[in-house]
Design a protein around this motif. Structure first.
Motif, PDB file in Angstrom:
ATOM      1  N   ALA A  37      45.099  19.331 -19.089  1.00  0.00           N
ATOM      2  CA  ALA A  37      44.064  19.112 -18.074  1.00  0.00           C
ATOM      3  C   ALA A  37      44.612  19.573 -16.723  1.00  0.00           C
ATOM      4  O   ALA A  37      45.783  19.364 -16.410  1.00  0.00           O
ATOM      5  CB  ALA A  37      43.689  17.643 -18.001  1.00  0.00           C
ATOM      6  N   THR A  38      43.745  20.198 -15.944  1.00  0.00           N
ATOM      7  CA  THR A  38      44.123  20.600 -14.589  1.00  0.00           C
ATOM      8  C   THR A  38      43.337  19.745 -13.607  1.00  0.00           C
ATOM      9  O   THR A  38      42.110  19.661 -13.692  1.00  0.00           O
ATOM     10  CB  THR A  38      43.808  22.094 -14.351  1.00  0.00           C
ATOM     11  OG1 THR A  38      44.501  22.860 -15.327  1.00  0.00           O
ATOM     12  CG2 THR A  38      44.261  22.522 -12.970  1.00  0.00           C
ATOM     13  N   LEU A  39      44.042  19.116 -12.695  1.00  0.00           N
ATOM     14  CA  LEU A  39      43.435  18.289 -11.662  1.00  0.00           C
ATOM     15  C   LEU A  39      43.264  19.171 -10.435  1.00  0.00           C
ATOM     16  O   LEU A  39      44.238  19.711  -9.904  1.00  0.00           O
ATOM     17  CB  LEU A  39      44.325  17.081 -11.364  1.00  0.00           C
ATOM     18  CG  LEU A  39      44.766  16.273 -12.593  1.00  0.00           C
ATOM     19  CD1 LEU A  39      45.683  15.127 -12.167  1.00  0.00           C
ATOM     20  CD2 LEU A  39      43.577  15.767 -13.375  1.00  0.00           C
ATOM     21  N   VAL A  40      42.028  19.322  -9.989  1.00  0.00           N
ATOM     22  CA  VAL A  40      41.708  20.272  -8.927  1.00  0.00           C
ATOM     23  C   VAL A  40      41.330  19.517  -7.652  1.00  0.00           C
ATOM     24  O   VAL A  40      40.426  18.691  -7.652  1.00  0.00           O
ATOM     25  CB  VAL A  40      40.529  21.188  -9.343  1.00  0.00           C
ATOM     26  CG1 VAL A  40      40.198  22.178  -8.236  1.00  0.00           C
ATOM     27  CG2 VAL A  40      40.842  21.896 -10.662  1.00  0.00           C
ATOM     28  N   ASP A  41      42.020  19.861  -6.562  1.00  0.00           N
ATOM     29  CA  ASP A  41      41.718  19.332  -5.227  1.00  0.00           C
ATOM     30  C   ASP A  41      41.077  20.468  -4.446  1.00  0.00           C
ATOM     31  O   ASP A  41      41.753  21.432  -4.074  1.00  0.00           O
ATOM     32  CB  ASP A  41      43.006  18.860  -4.564  1.00  0.00           C
ATOM     33  CG  ASP A  41      42.837  18.480  -3.108  1.00  0.00           C
ATOM     34  OD1 ASP A  41      41.683  18.375  -2.626  1.00  0.00           O
ATOM     35  OD2 ASP A  41      43.868  18.297  -2.434  1.00  0.00           O
ATOM     36  N   LEU A  42      39.775  20.388  -4.221  1.00  0.00           N
ATOM     37  CA  LEU A  42      39.061  21.465  -3.534  1.00  0.00           C
ATOM     38  C   LEU A  42      39.438  21.567  -2.060  1.00  0.00           C
ATOM     39  O   LEU A  42      39.602  22.660  -1.537  1.00  0.00           O
ATOM     40  CB  LEU A  42      37.546  21.262  -3.665  1.00  0.00           C
ATOM     41  CG  LEU A  42      36.982  21.361  -5.085  1.00  0.00           C
ATOM     42  CD1 LEU A  42      35.503  21.018  -5.088  1.00  0.00           C
ATOM     43  CD2 LEU A  42      37.225  22.742  -5.668  1.00  0.00           C
ATOM     44  N   GLU A  43      39.590  20.432  -1.386  1.00  0.00           N
ATOM     45  CA  GLU A  43      39.896  20.459   0.038  1.00  0.00           C
ATOM     46  C   GLU A  43      41.309  20.980   0.293  1.00  0.00           C
ATOM     47  O   GLU A  43      41.542  21.773   1.189  1.00  0.00           O
ATOM     48  CB  GLU A  43      39.734  19.069   0.677  1.00  0.00           C
ATOM     49  CG  GLU A  43      38.297  18.588   0.748  1.00  0.00           C
ATOM     50  CD  GLU A  43      37.849  17.890  -0.533  1.00  0.00           C
ATOM     51  OE1 GLU A  43      38.695  17.381  -1.300  1.00  0.00           O
ATOM     52  OE2 GLU A  43      36.635  17.863  -0.786  1.00  0.00           O
ATOM     53  N   GLY A  44      42.271  20.500  -0.471  1.00  0.00           N
ATOM     54  CA  GLY A  44      43.665  20.923  -0.298  1.00  0.00           C
ATOM     55  C   GLY A  44      43.993  22.194  -1.044  1.00  0.00           C
ATOM     56  O   GLY A  44      45.111  22.708  -0.944  1.00  0.00           O
ATOM     57  N   GLU A  45      43.014  22.705  -1.800  1.00  0.00           N
ATOM     58  CA  GLU A  45      43.190  23.917  -2.595  1.00  0.00           C
ATOM     59  C   GLU A  45      44.442  23.842  -3.455  1.00  0.00           C
ATOM     60  O   GLU A  45      45.278  24.735  -3.464  1.00  0.00           O
ATOM     61  CB  GLU A  45      43.212  25.150  -1.686  1.00  0.00           C
ATOM     62  CG  GLU A  45      41.919  25.329  -0.926  1.00  0.00           C
ATOM     63  CD  GLU A  45      41.930  26.533  -0.006  1.00  0.00           C
ATOM     64  OE1 GLU A  45      42.971  27.208   0.121  1.00  0.00           O
ATOM     65  OE2 GLU A  45      40.875  26.792   0.589  1.00  0.00           O
ATOM     66  N   ARG A  46      44.548  22.720  -4.208  1.00  0.00           N
ATOM     67  CA  ARG A  46      45.685  22.508  -5.095  1.00  0.00           C
ATOM     68  C   ARG A  46      45.214  22.348  -6.529  1.00  0.00           C
ATOM     69  O   ARG A  46      44.169  21.733  -6.778  1.00  0.00           O
ATOM     70  CB  ARG A  46      46.445  21.231  -4.718  1.00  0.00           C
ATOM     71  CG  ARG A  46      47.318  21.371  -3.516  1.00  0.00           C
ATOM     72  CD  ARG A  46      48.079  20.103  -3.324  1.00  0.00           C
ATOM     73  NE  ARG A  46      47.232  19.243  -2.481  1.00  0.00           N
ATOM     74  CZ  ARG A  46      47.656  18.252  -1.763  1.00  0.00           C
ATOM     75  NH1 ARG A  46      48.903  17.897  -1.806  1.00  0.00           N
ATOM     76  NH2 ARG A  46      46.843  17.559  -1.012  1.00  0.00           N
TER      77      ARG A  46
END
Length: 149
Positions: free
Chosen positions: A113-122
């Motif tokens: 699973a990939t955890l995506v942070d849209l604001e931090g672009e991580r």
């Protein structure tokens, strides 16, 4: 004695394969009592609402609002990409959805699973069979769960 051990080893392998096959055929959450979603709220495909602090079922990626796998929680079936903004999260500090509100994760699936942070672009991987208590710098930052294939 050797024939008996060999037969026992074969039976054990057959049992493991059978359990794995049956587990992959069962729908997410089959045979487990989960919390009912809030009235009038449809959850995305592959998502079940868990009881507060409920242990993560097999073949499921679980997310918990609070540390130590506590608080409101959801289970996501392997392969289901989910936008956490579509999951209601009562008592959240940053809003009323699970986006930017998750502190604990458990990956009981066989997938990455990939955890995506849209604001931090991580992007951060959560490997099969692993758990994560979010460190301070990434706590409450995940917006999307995406599965690597």
């Amino acid at each position: 004695m050797t024939a008996r051990l060999t037969m026992s080893a074969r039976l054990a392998r057959v049992a493991v394969v059978a359990m794995t096959t049956v587990g992959s055929l069962l729908p997410l959450g089959a045979g487990v009592a989960h919390a009912a979603p809030e009235p009038g709220i449809a959850l995305p495909p592959g998502v079940v609402k868990l009881n507060d602090g409920e242990p993560c079922p097999p073949f499921t990626l679980c997310l918990y609002r609070d540390y130590n796998n506590r608080g409101p929680a959801y289970g996501i079936g392997e392969g289901y990409n989910v936008d956490l903004r579509d999951l209601p999260m009562p008592g959240g500090v940053h809003g009323s959805t699970a986006a930017n509100e998750v502190s604990s994760w458990v990956n009981n699936t066989r997938g990455l699973a990939t955890l995506v942070d849209l604001e931090g672009e991580r992007l951060r991987p959560l490997f099969p069979g692993r758990s994560l208590q979010e460190p301070a710098e990434t706590n409450d930052t995940v917006d999307i769960v995406h599965w690597m294939r």
